[in-house]
Design a protein around this motif. Structure first.
Motif, PDB file in Angstrom:
ATOM      1  N   GLY A  24     -19.470 -10.806  -2.484  1.00  0.00           N
ATOM      2  CA  GLY A  24     -18.884  -9.947  -3.512  1.00  0.00           C
ATOM      3  C   GLY A  24     -17.979  -8.848  -2.977  1.00  0.00           C
ATOM      4  N   GLY A  25     -17.185  -8.292  -3.904  1.00  0.00           N
ATOM      5  CA  GLY A  25     -16.300  -7.180  -3.539  1.00  0.00           C
ATOM      6  C   GLY A  25     -14.845  -7.533  -3.731  1.00  0.00           C
ATOM      7  N   GLY A  26     -14.059  -6.499  -4.045  1.00  0.00           N
ATOM      8  CA  GLY A  26     -12.638  -6.699  -4.329  1.00  0.00           C
ATOM      9  C   GLY A  26     -11.803  -6.978  -3.080  1.00  0.00           C
ATOM     10  N   ILE A  27     -12.193  -6.396  -1.951  1.00  0.00           N
ATOM     11  CA  ILE A  27     -11.354  -6.551  -0.744  1.00  0.00           C
ATOM     12  C   ILE A  27     -11.254  -8.018  -0.348  1.00  0.00           C
ATOM     13  CG2 ILE A  27     -11.211  -6.058   1.744  1.00  0.00           C
ATOM     14  CD1 ILE A  27     -12.147  -3.223   1.164  1.00  0.00           C
ATOM     15  N   LEU A  28     -12.403  -8.701  -0.288  1.00  0.00           N
ATOM     16  CA  LEU A  28     -12.354 -10.114   0.113  1.00  0.00           C
ATOM     17  C   LEU A  28     -11.739 -10.987  -0.976  1.00  0.00           C
ATOM     18  CD1 LEU A  28     -15.760 -10.634   1.981  1.00  0.00           C
ATOM     19  CD2 LEU A  28     -13.463 -10.662   2.976  1.00  0.00           C
ATOM     20  N   ASP A  29     -11.937 -10.604  -2.233  1.00  0.00           N
ATOM     21  CA  ASP A  29     -11.470 -11.483  -3.305  1.00  0.00           C
ATOM     22  C   ASP A  29      -9.979 -11.330  -3.600  1.00  0.00           C
ATOM     23  OD1 ASP A  29     -12.427 -13.538  -5.120  1.00  0.00           O
ATOM     24  OD2 ASP A  29     -11.683 -12.199  -6.679  1.00  0.00           O
ATOM     25  N   VAL A  30      -9.510 -10.104  -3.748  1.00  0.00           N
ATOM     26  CA  VAL A  30      -8.097  -9.898  -4.093  1.00  0.00           C
ATOM     27  C   VAL A  30      -7.356  -9.002  -3.098  1.00  0.00           C
ATOM     28  CG1 VAL A  30      -8.084 -10.466  -6.544  1.00  0.00           C
ATOM     29  CG2 VAL A  30      -8.908  -8.231  -5.842  1.00  0.00           C
ATOM     30  N   GLY A  31      -8.109  -8.157  -2.390  1.00  0.00           N
ATOM     31  CA  GLY A  31      -7.476  -7.329  -1.346  1.00  0.00           C
ATOM     32  C   GLY A  31      -6.853  -8.193  -0.267  1.00  0.00           C
ATOM     33  N   CYS A  32      -7.384  -9.405  -0.088  1.00  0.00           N
ATOM     34  CA  CYS A  32      -6.839 -10.313   0.937  1.00  0.00           C
ATOM     35  C   CYS A  32      -5.383 -10.668   0.628  1.00  0.00           C
ATOM     36  CB  CYS A  32      -7.706 -11.558   1.082  1.00  0.00           C
ATOM     37  SG  CYS A  32      -7.877 -12.546  -0.411  1.00  0.00           S
ATOM     38  N   TYR A  33      -4.991 -10.687  -0.653  1.00  0.00           N
ATOM     39  CA  TYR A  33      -3.576 -10.921  -1.010  1.00  0.00           C
ATOM     40  C   TYR A  33      -2.742  -9.707  -0.603  1.00  0.00           C
ATOM     41  CZ  TYR A  33      -4.787 -14.868  -4.108  1.00  0.00           C
ATOM     42  OH  TYR A  33      -5.230 -16.063  -4.631  1.00  0.00           O
ATOM     43  N   CYS A  34      -3.311  -8.504  -0.803  1.00  0.00           N
ATOM     44  CA  CYS A  34      -2.561  -7.276  -0.496  1.00  0.00           C
ATOM     45  C   CYS A  34      -2.275  -7.204   1.005  1.00  0.00           C
ATOM     46  CB  CYS A  34      -3.342  -6.050  -0.951  1.00  0.00           C
ATOM     47  SG  CYS A  34      -3.721  -6.030  -2.708  1.00  0.00           S
ATOM     48  N   THR A  35      -3.293  -7.489   1.836  1.00  0.00           N
ATOM     49  CA  THR A  35      -3.063  -7.459   3.293  1.00  0.00           C
ATOM     50  C   THR A  35      -2.062  -8.544   3.683  1.00  0.00           C
ATOM     51  OG1 THR A  35      -5.038  -8.840   3.549  1.00  0.00           O
ATOM     52  CG2 THR A  35      -5.308  -6.483   3.942  1.00  0.00           C
ATOM     53  N   SER A  36      -2.189  -9.711   3.071  1.00  0.00           N
ATOM     54  CA  SER A  36      -1.291 -10.829   3.401  1.00  0.00           C
ATOM     55  C   SER A  36       0.156 -10.466   3.063  1.00  0.00           C
ATOM     56  CB  SER A  36      -1.746 -12.070   2.615  1.00  0.00           C
ATOM     57  OG  SER A  36      -0.817 -13.104   2.719  1.00  0.00           O
ATOM     58  N   LEU A  37       0.363  -9.873   1.881  1.00  0.00           N
ATOM     59  CA  LEU A  37       1.731  -9.524   1.458  1.00  0.00           C
ATOM     60  C   LEU A  37       2.309  -8.416   2.333  1.00  0.00           C
ATOM     61  CD1 LEU A  37       3.588  -7.424  -0.422  1.00  0.00           C
ATOM     62  CD2 LEU A  37       4.101  -9.865  -0.494  1.00  0.00           C
ATOM     63  N   ALA A  38       1.510  -7.391   2.623  1.00  0.00           N
ATOM     64  CA  ALA A  38       2.005  -6.277   3.446  1.00  0.00           C
ATOM     65  C   ALA A  38       2.392  -6.791   4.825  1.00  0.00           C
ATOM     66  CB  ALA A  38       0.935  -5.192   3.547  1.00  0.00           C
ATOM     67  N   ARG A  39       1.604  -7.696   5.356  1.00  0.00           N
ATOM     68  CA  ARG A  39       1.896  -8.265   6.675  1.00  0.00           C
ATOM     69  C   ARG A  39       3.150  -9.130   6.605  1.00  0.00           C
ATOM     70  NH1 ARG A  39      -1.389 -11.583   7.073  1.00  0.00           N
ATOM     71  NH2 ARG A  39      -0.627 -12.151   9.107  1.00  0.00           N
ATOM     72  N   LEU A  40       3.339  -9.852   5.495  1.00  0.00           N
ATOM     73  CA  LEU A  40       4.553 -10.673   5.312  1.00  0.00           C
ATOM     74  C   LEU A  40       5.811  -9.795   5.372  1.00  0.00           C
ATOM     75  CD1 LEU A  40       6.089 -13.299   4.363  1.00  0.00           C
ATOM     76  CD2 LEU A  40       5.559 -12.609   2.043  1.00  0.00           C
ATOM     77  N   VAL A  41       5.746  -8.645   4.722  1.00  0.00           N
ATOM     78  CA  VAL A  41       6.897  -7.731   4.716  1.00  0.00           C
ATOM     79  C   VAL A  41       7.194  -7.271   6.147  1.00  0.00           C
ATOM     80  CG1 VAL A  41       7.645  -5.427   3.987  1.00  0.00           C
ATOM     81  CG2 VAL A  41       6.605  -6.989   2.331  1.00  0.00           C
ATOM     82  N   SER A  42       6.159  -6.909   6.876  1.00  0.00           N
ATOM     83  CA  SER A  42       6.354  -6.468   8.267  1.00  0.00           C
ATOM     84  C   SER A  42       6.926  -7.609   9.123  1.00  0.00           C
ATOM     85  CB  SER A  42       5.017  -5.970   8.825  1.00  0.00           C
ATOM     86  OG  SER A  42       5.095  -5.779  10.204  1.00  0.00           O
TER      87      SER A  42
END
Ligand SMILES: NC(=O)c1ccc[n+]([C@@H]2O[C@H](COP(=O)([O-])OP(=O)(O)OC[C@H]3O[C@@H](n4cnc5c(N)ncnc54)[C@H](OP(=O)(O)O)[C@@H]3O)[C@@H](O)[C@H]2O)c1
Length: 332
Positions: A170-188
């Motif tokens: 459970g938890g938001g980081i593993l469920d949807v936060g993983c998209y946020c880290t993926s996108l931020a890393r894509l931009v970099s």
């Protein structure tokens, strides 16, 4: 010959993926397995799938299944991805591929050992809008990229157990936060020309439930290129989902990122480029197929490469280590 899929688990997203395979060009649905024969059989009937099994082991023993789509809750991903690879099946596994960097390494080793395809199902990365975003950054349309702001959350009053129960990941980081880290890393990555980047610094805070599950979480990353990213996610949080990328000459705004439900079917996606002089440009991306159909065809097209170039093994490792660090920062 079409790629013959076996679905391992028969839940919510398995149904979406099944519709996608039916819409695909290069794939077909061969079998489905659930933990109960009745549920598997009902699912098979719904999507006109020839074979159904009451155990996942039976699916992995089926010689007519080439590739397995794993959509159990996150904690079971590693176990079944390794078992599927050991059974000689190609693997598309839902995000996050595993719960930790260490487990992600184990799954990748299993794919290498068995010489099979493996990809984490980050379907948004293959959406043409993400190619446009990458190209705009690479072309210098934003000037020098300085910051990213990305959000993904939903307001779930009756959140499913897999989100609230620690044992189910459970938890938001593993469920949807993983998209946020993926996108931020894509931009970099687009801004620096580097691959599979990882943050230089990670900090964060979360509102934790009494059992330690993160219901709402924010993260701050310093990424290669000295790009700062602010991430916001959660499953008890009524905020809009968006992507904003800020350069020193222009900003890019995506009001409806490809990962949100409404953007997954075929259609038009939009983003807005606003230059510092106030001039705006509306950029559209058109898709002919839904995102899950595109994902299934993408796997079929890259089977021989063993990895999807947009979601490579190195990408999954880099994202997993970023999530480990974000979770550690919030004490989740
Ligand atoms: N890419 C995307 O767009 C997207 C969207 C939503 C979710 N996901 C990912 O897909 C995975 C599943 O999400 P979901 O929304 O489909 O969940 P769900 O509706 O709860 O389905 C999960 C399935 O896992 C199986 N399962 C196996 N062991 C289980 C256990 N111990 N407890 C509960 N279920 C168990 C169950 O299937 P059977 O008993 O029928 O085998 C269940 O139907 C998650 O990892 C999530 O991150 C991805």
């Amino acid at each position: 010959m079409k790629l013959r899929w076996g679905l391992l688990a028969a839940g919510t997203i398995a149904a979406e993926f099944a519709k996608g395979v039916l819409e695909s060009d290069l794939c077909e649905l061969t079998a489905v397995a659930a933990r109960s024969a009745e549920r598997a059989s009902a699912f098979a009937e719904r999507f006109d799938i020839g074979k159904s099994y009451g155990t996942y082991e039976e699916l992995l023993a089926d010689d007519e299944v080439d590739a397995v789509y794993i959509s159990t809750p996150h904690p079971m991903h590693a176990e079944w991805a390794i078992k599927a690879a050991d059974a000689g099946k190609h693997v598309l596994c839902e995000k996050p591929l595993t719960l930790t960097y260490a487990d992600t390494e184990r799954v990748i080793e299993a794919a290498q050992r068995n010489d099979v395809f493996l990809m984490e199902a980050f379907m948004y990365r293959i959406h043409p809008q993400m190619r446009q975003l990458r190209e705009l950054i690479e072309s210098g349309a934003l000037g020098e990229v300085r910051a990213v702001d990305v959000t993904f959350s939903y307001a779930s009053t009756e959140a499913p157990e897999r989100l609230t129960d620690r044992a189910l990941g459970g938890g938001g980081i593993l469920d949807v936060g993983c998209y946020c880290t993926s996108l931020a890393r894509l931009v970099s990555e687009a801004a620096t020309g580097l691959e599979a980047v990882e943050p230089i610094e990670v900090s964060g805070m979360a509102r934790l439930a009494p059992n330690g599950v993160d219901e709402v979480a924010m993260g701050l990353l310093r990424l290669p290129g000295d790009i700062l990213a602010q991430l916001s996610c959660g499953f008890r949080l009524a905020q809009d989902d968006h992507i904003r990328v800020y350069g020193d000459e222009a900003q890019l705004y995506i009001a409806r990122p490809p990962w949100i439900h409404g953007m997954r079917p075929a259609g038009v996606s939009k983003m807005v480029l606003t230059r510092s002089n106030g001039q705006t440009e509306h950029i559209k991306a058109q898709t002919e197929k839904g995102l899950y159909a595109a994902e299934a065809d993408y796997v079929a097209a890259h089977i021989a490469d063993r990895q999807g170039p947009e979601v490579s093994w190195q990408e999954s490792l880099a994202n997993a280590r970023t999530l480990d660090r974000w979770l550690a920062a919030v004490g989740g």
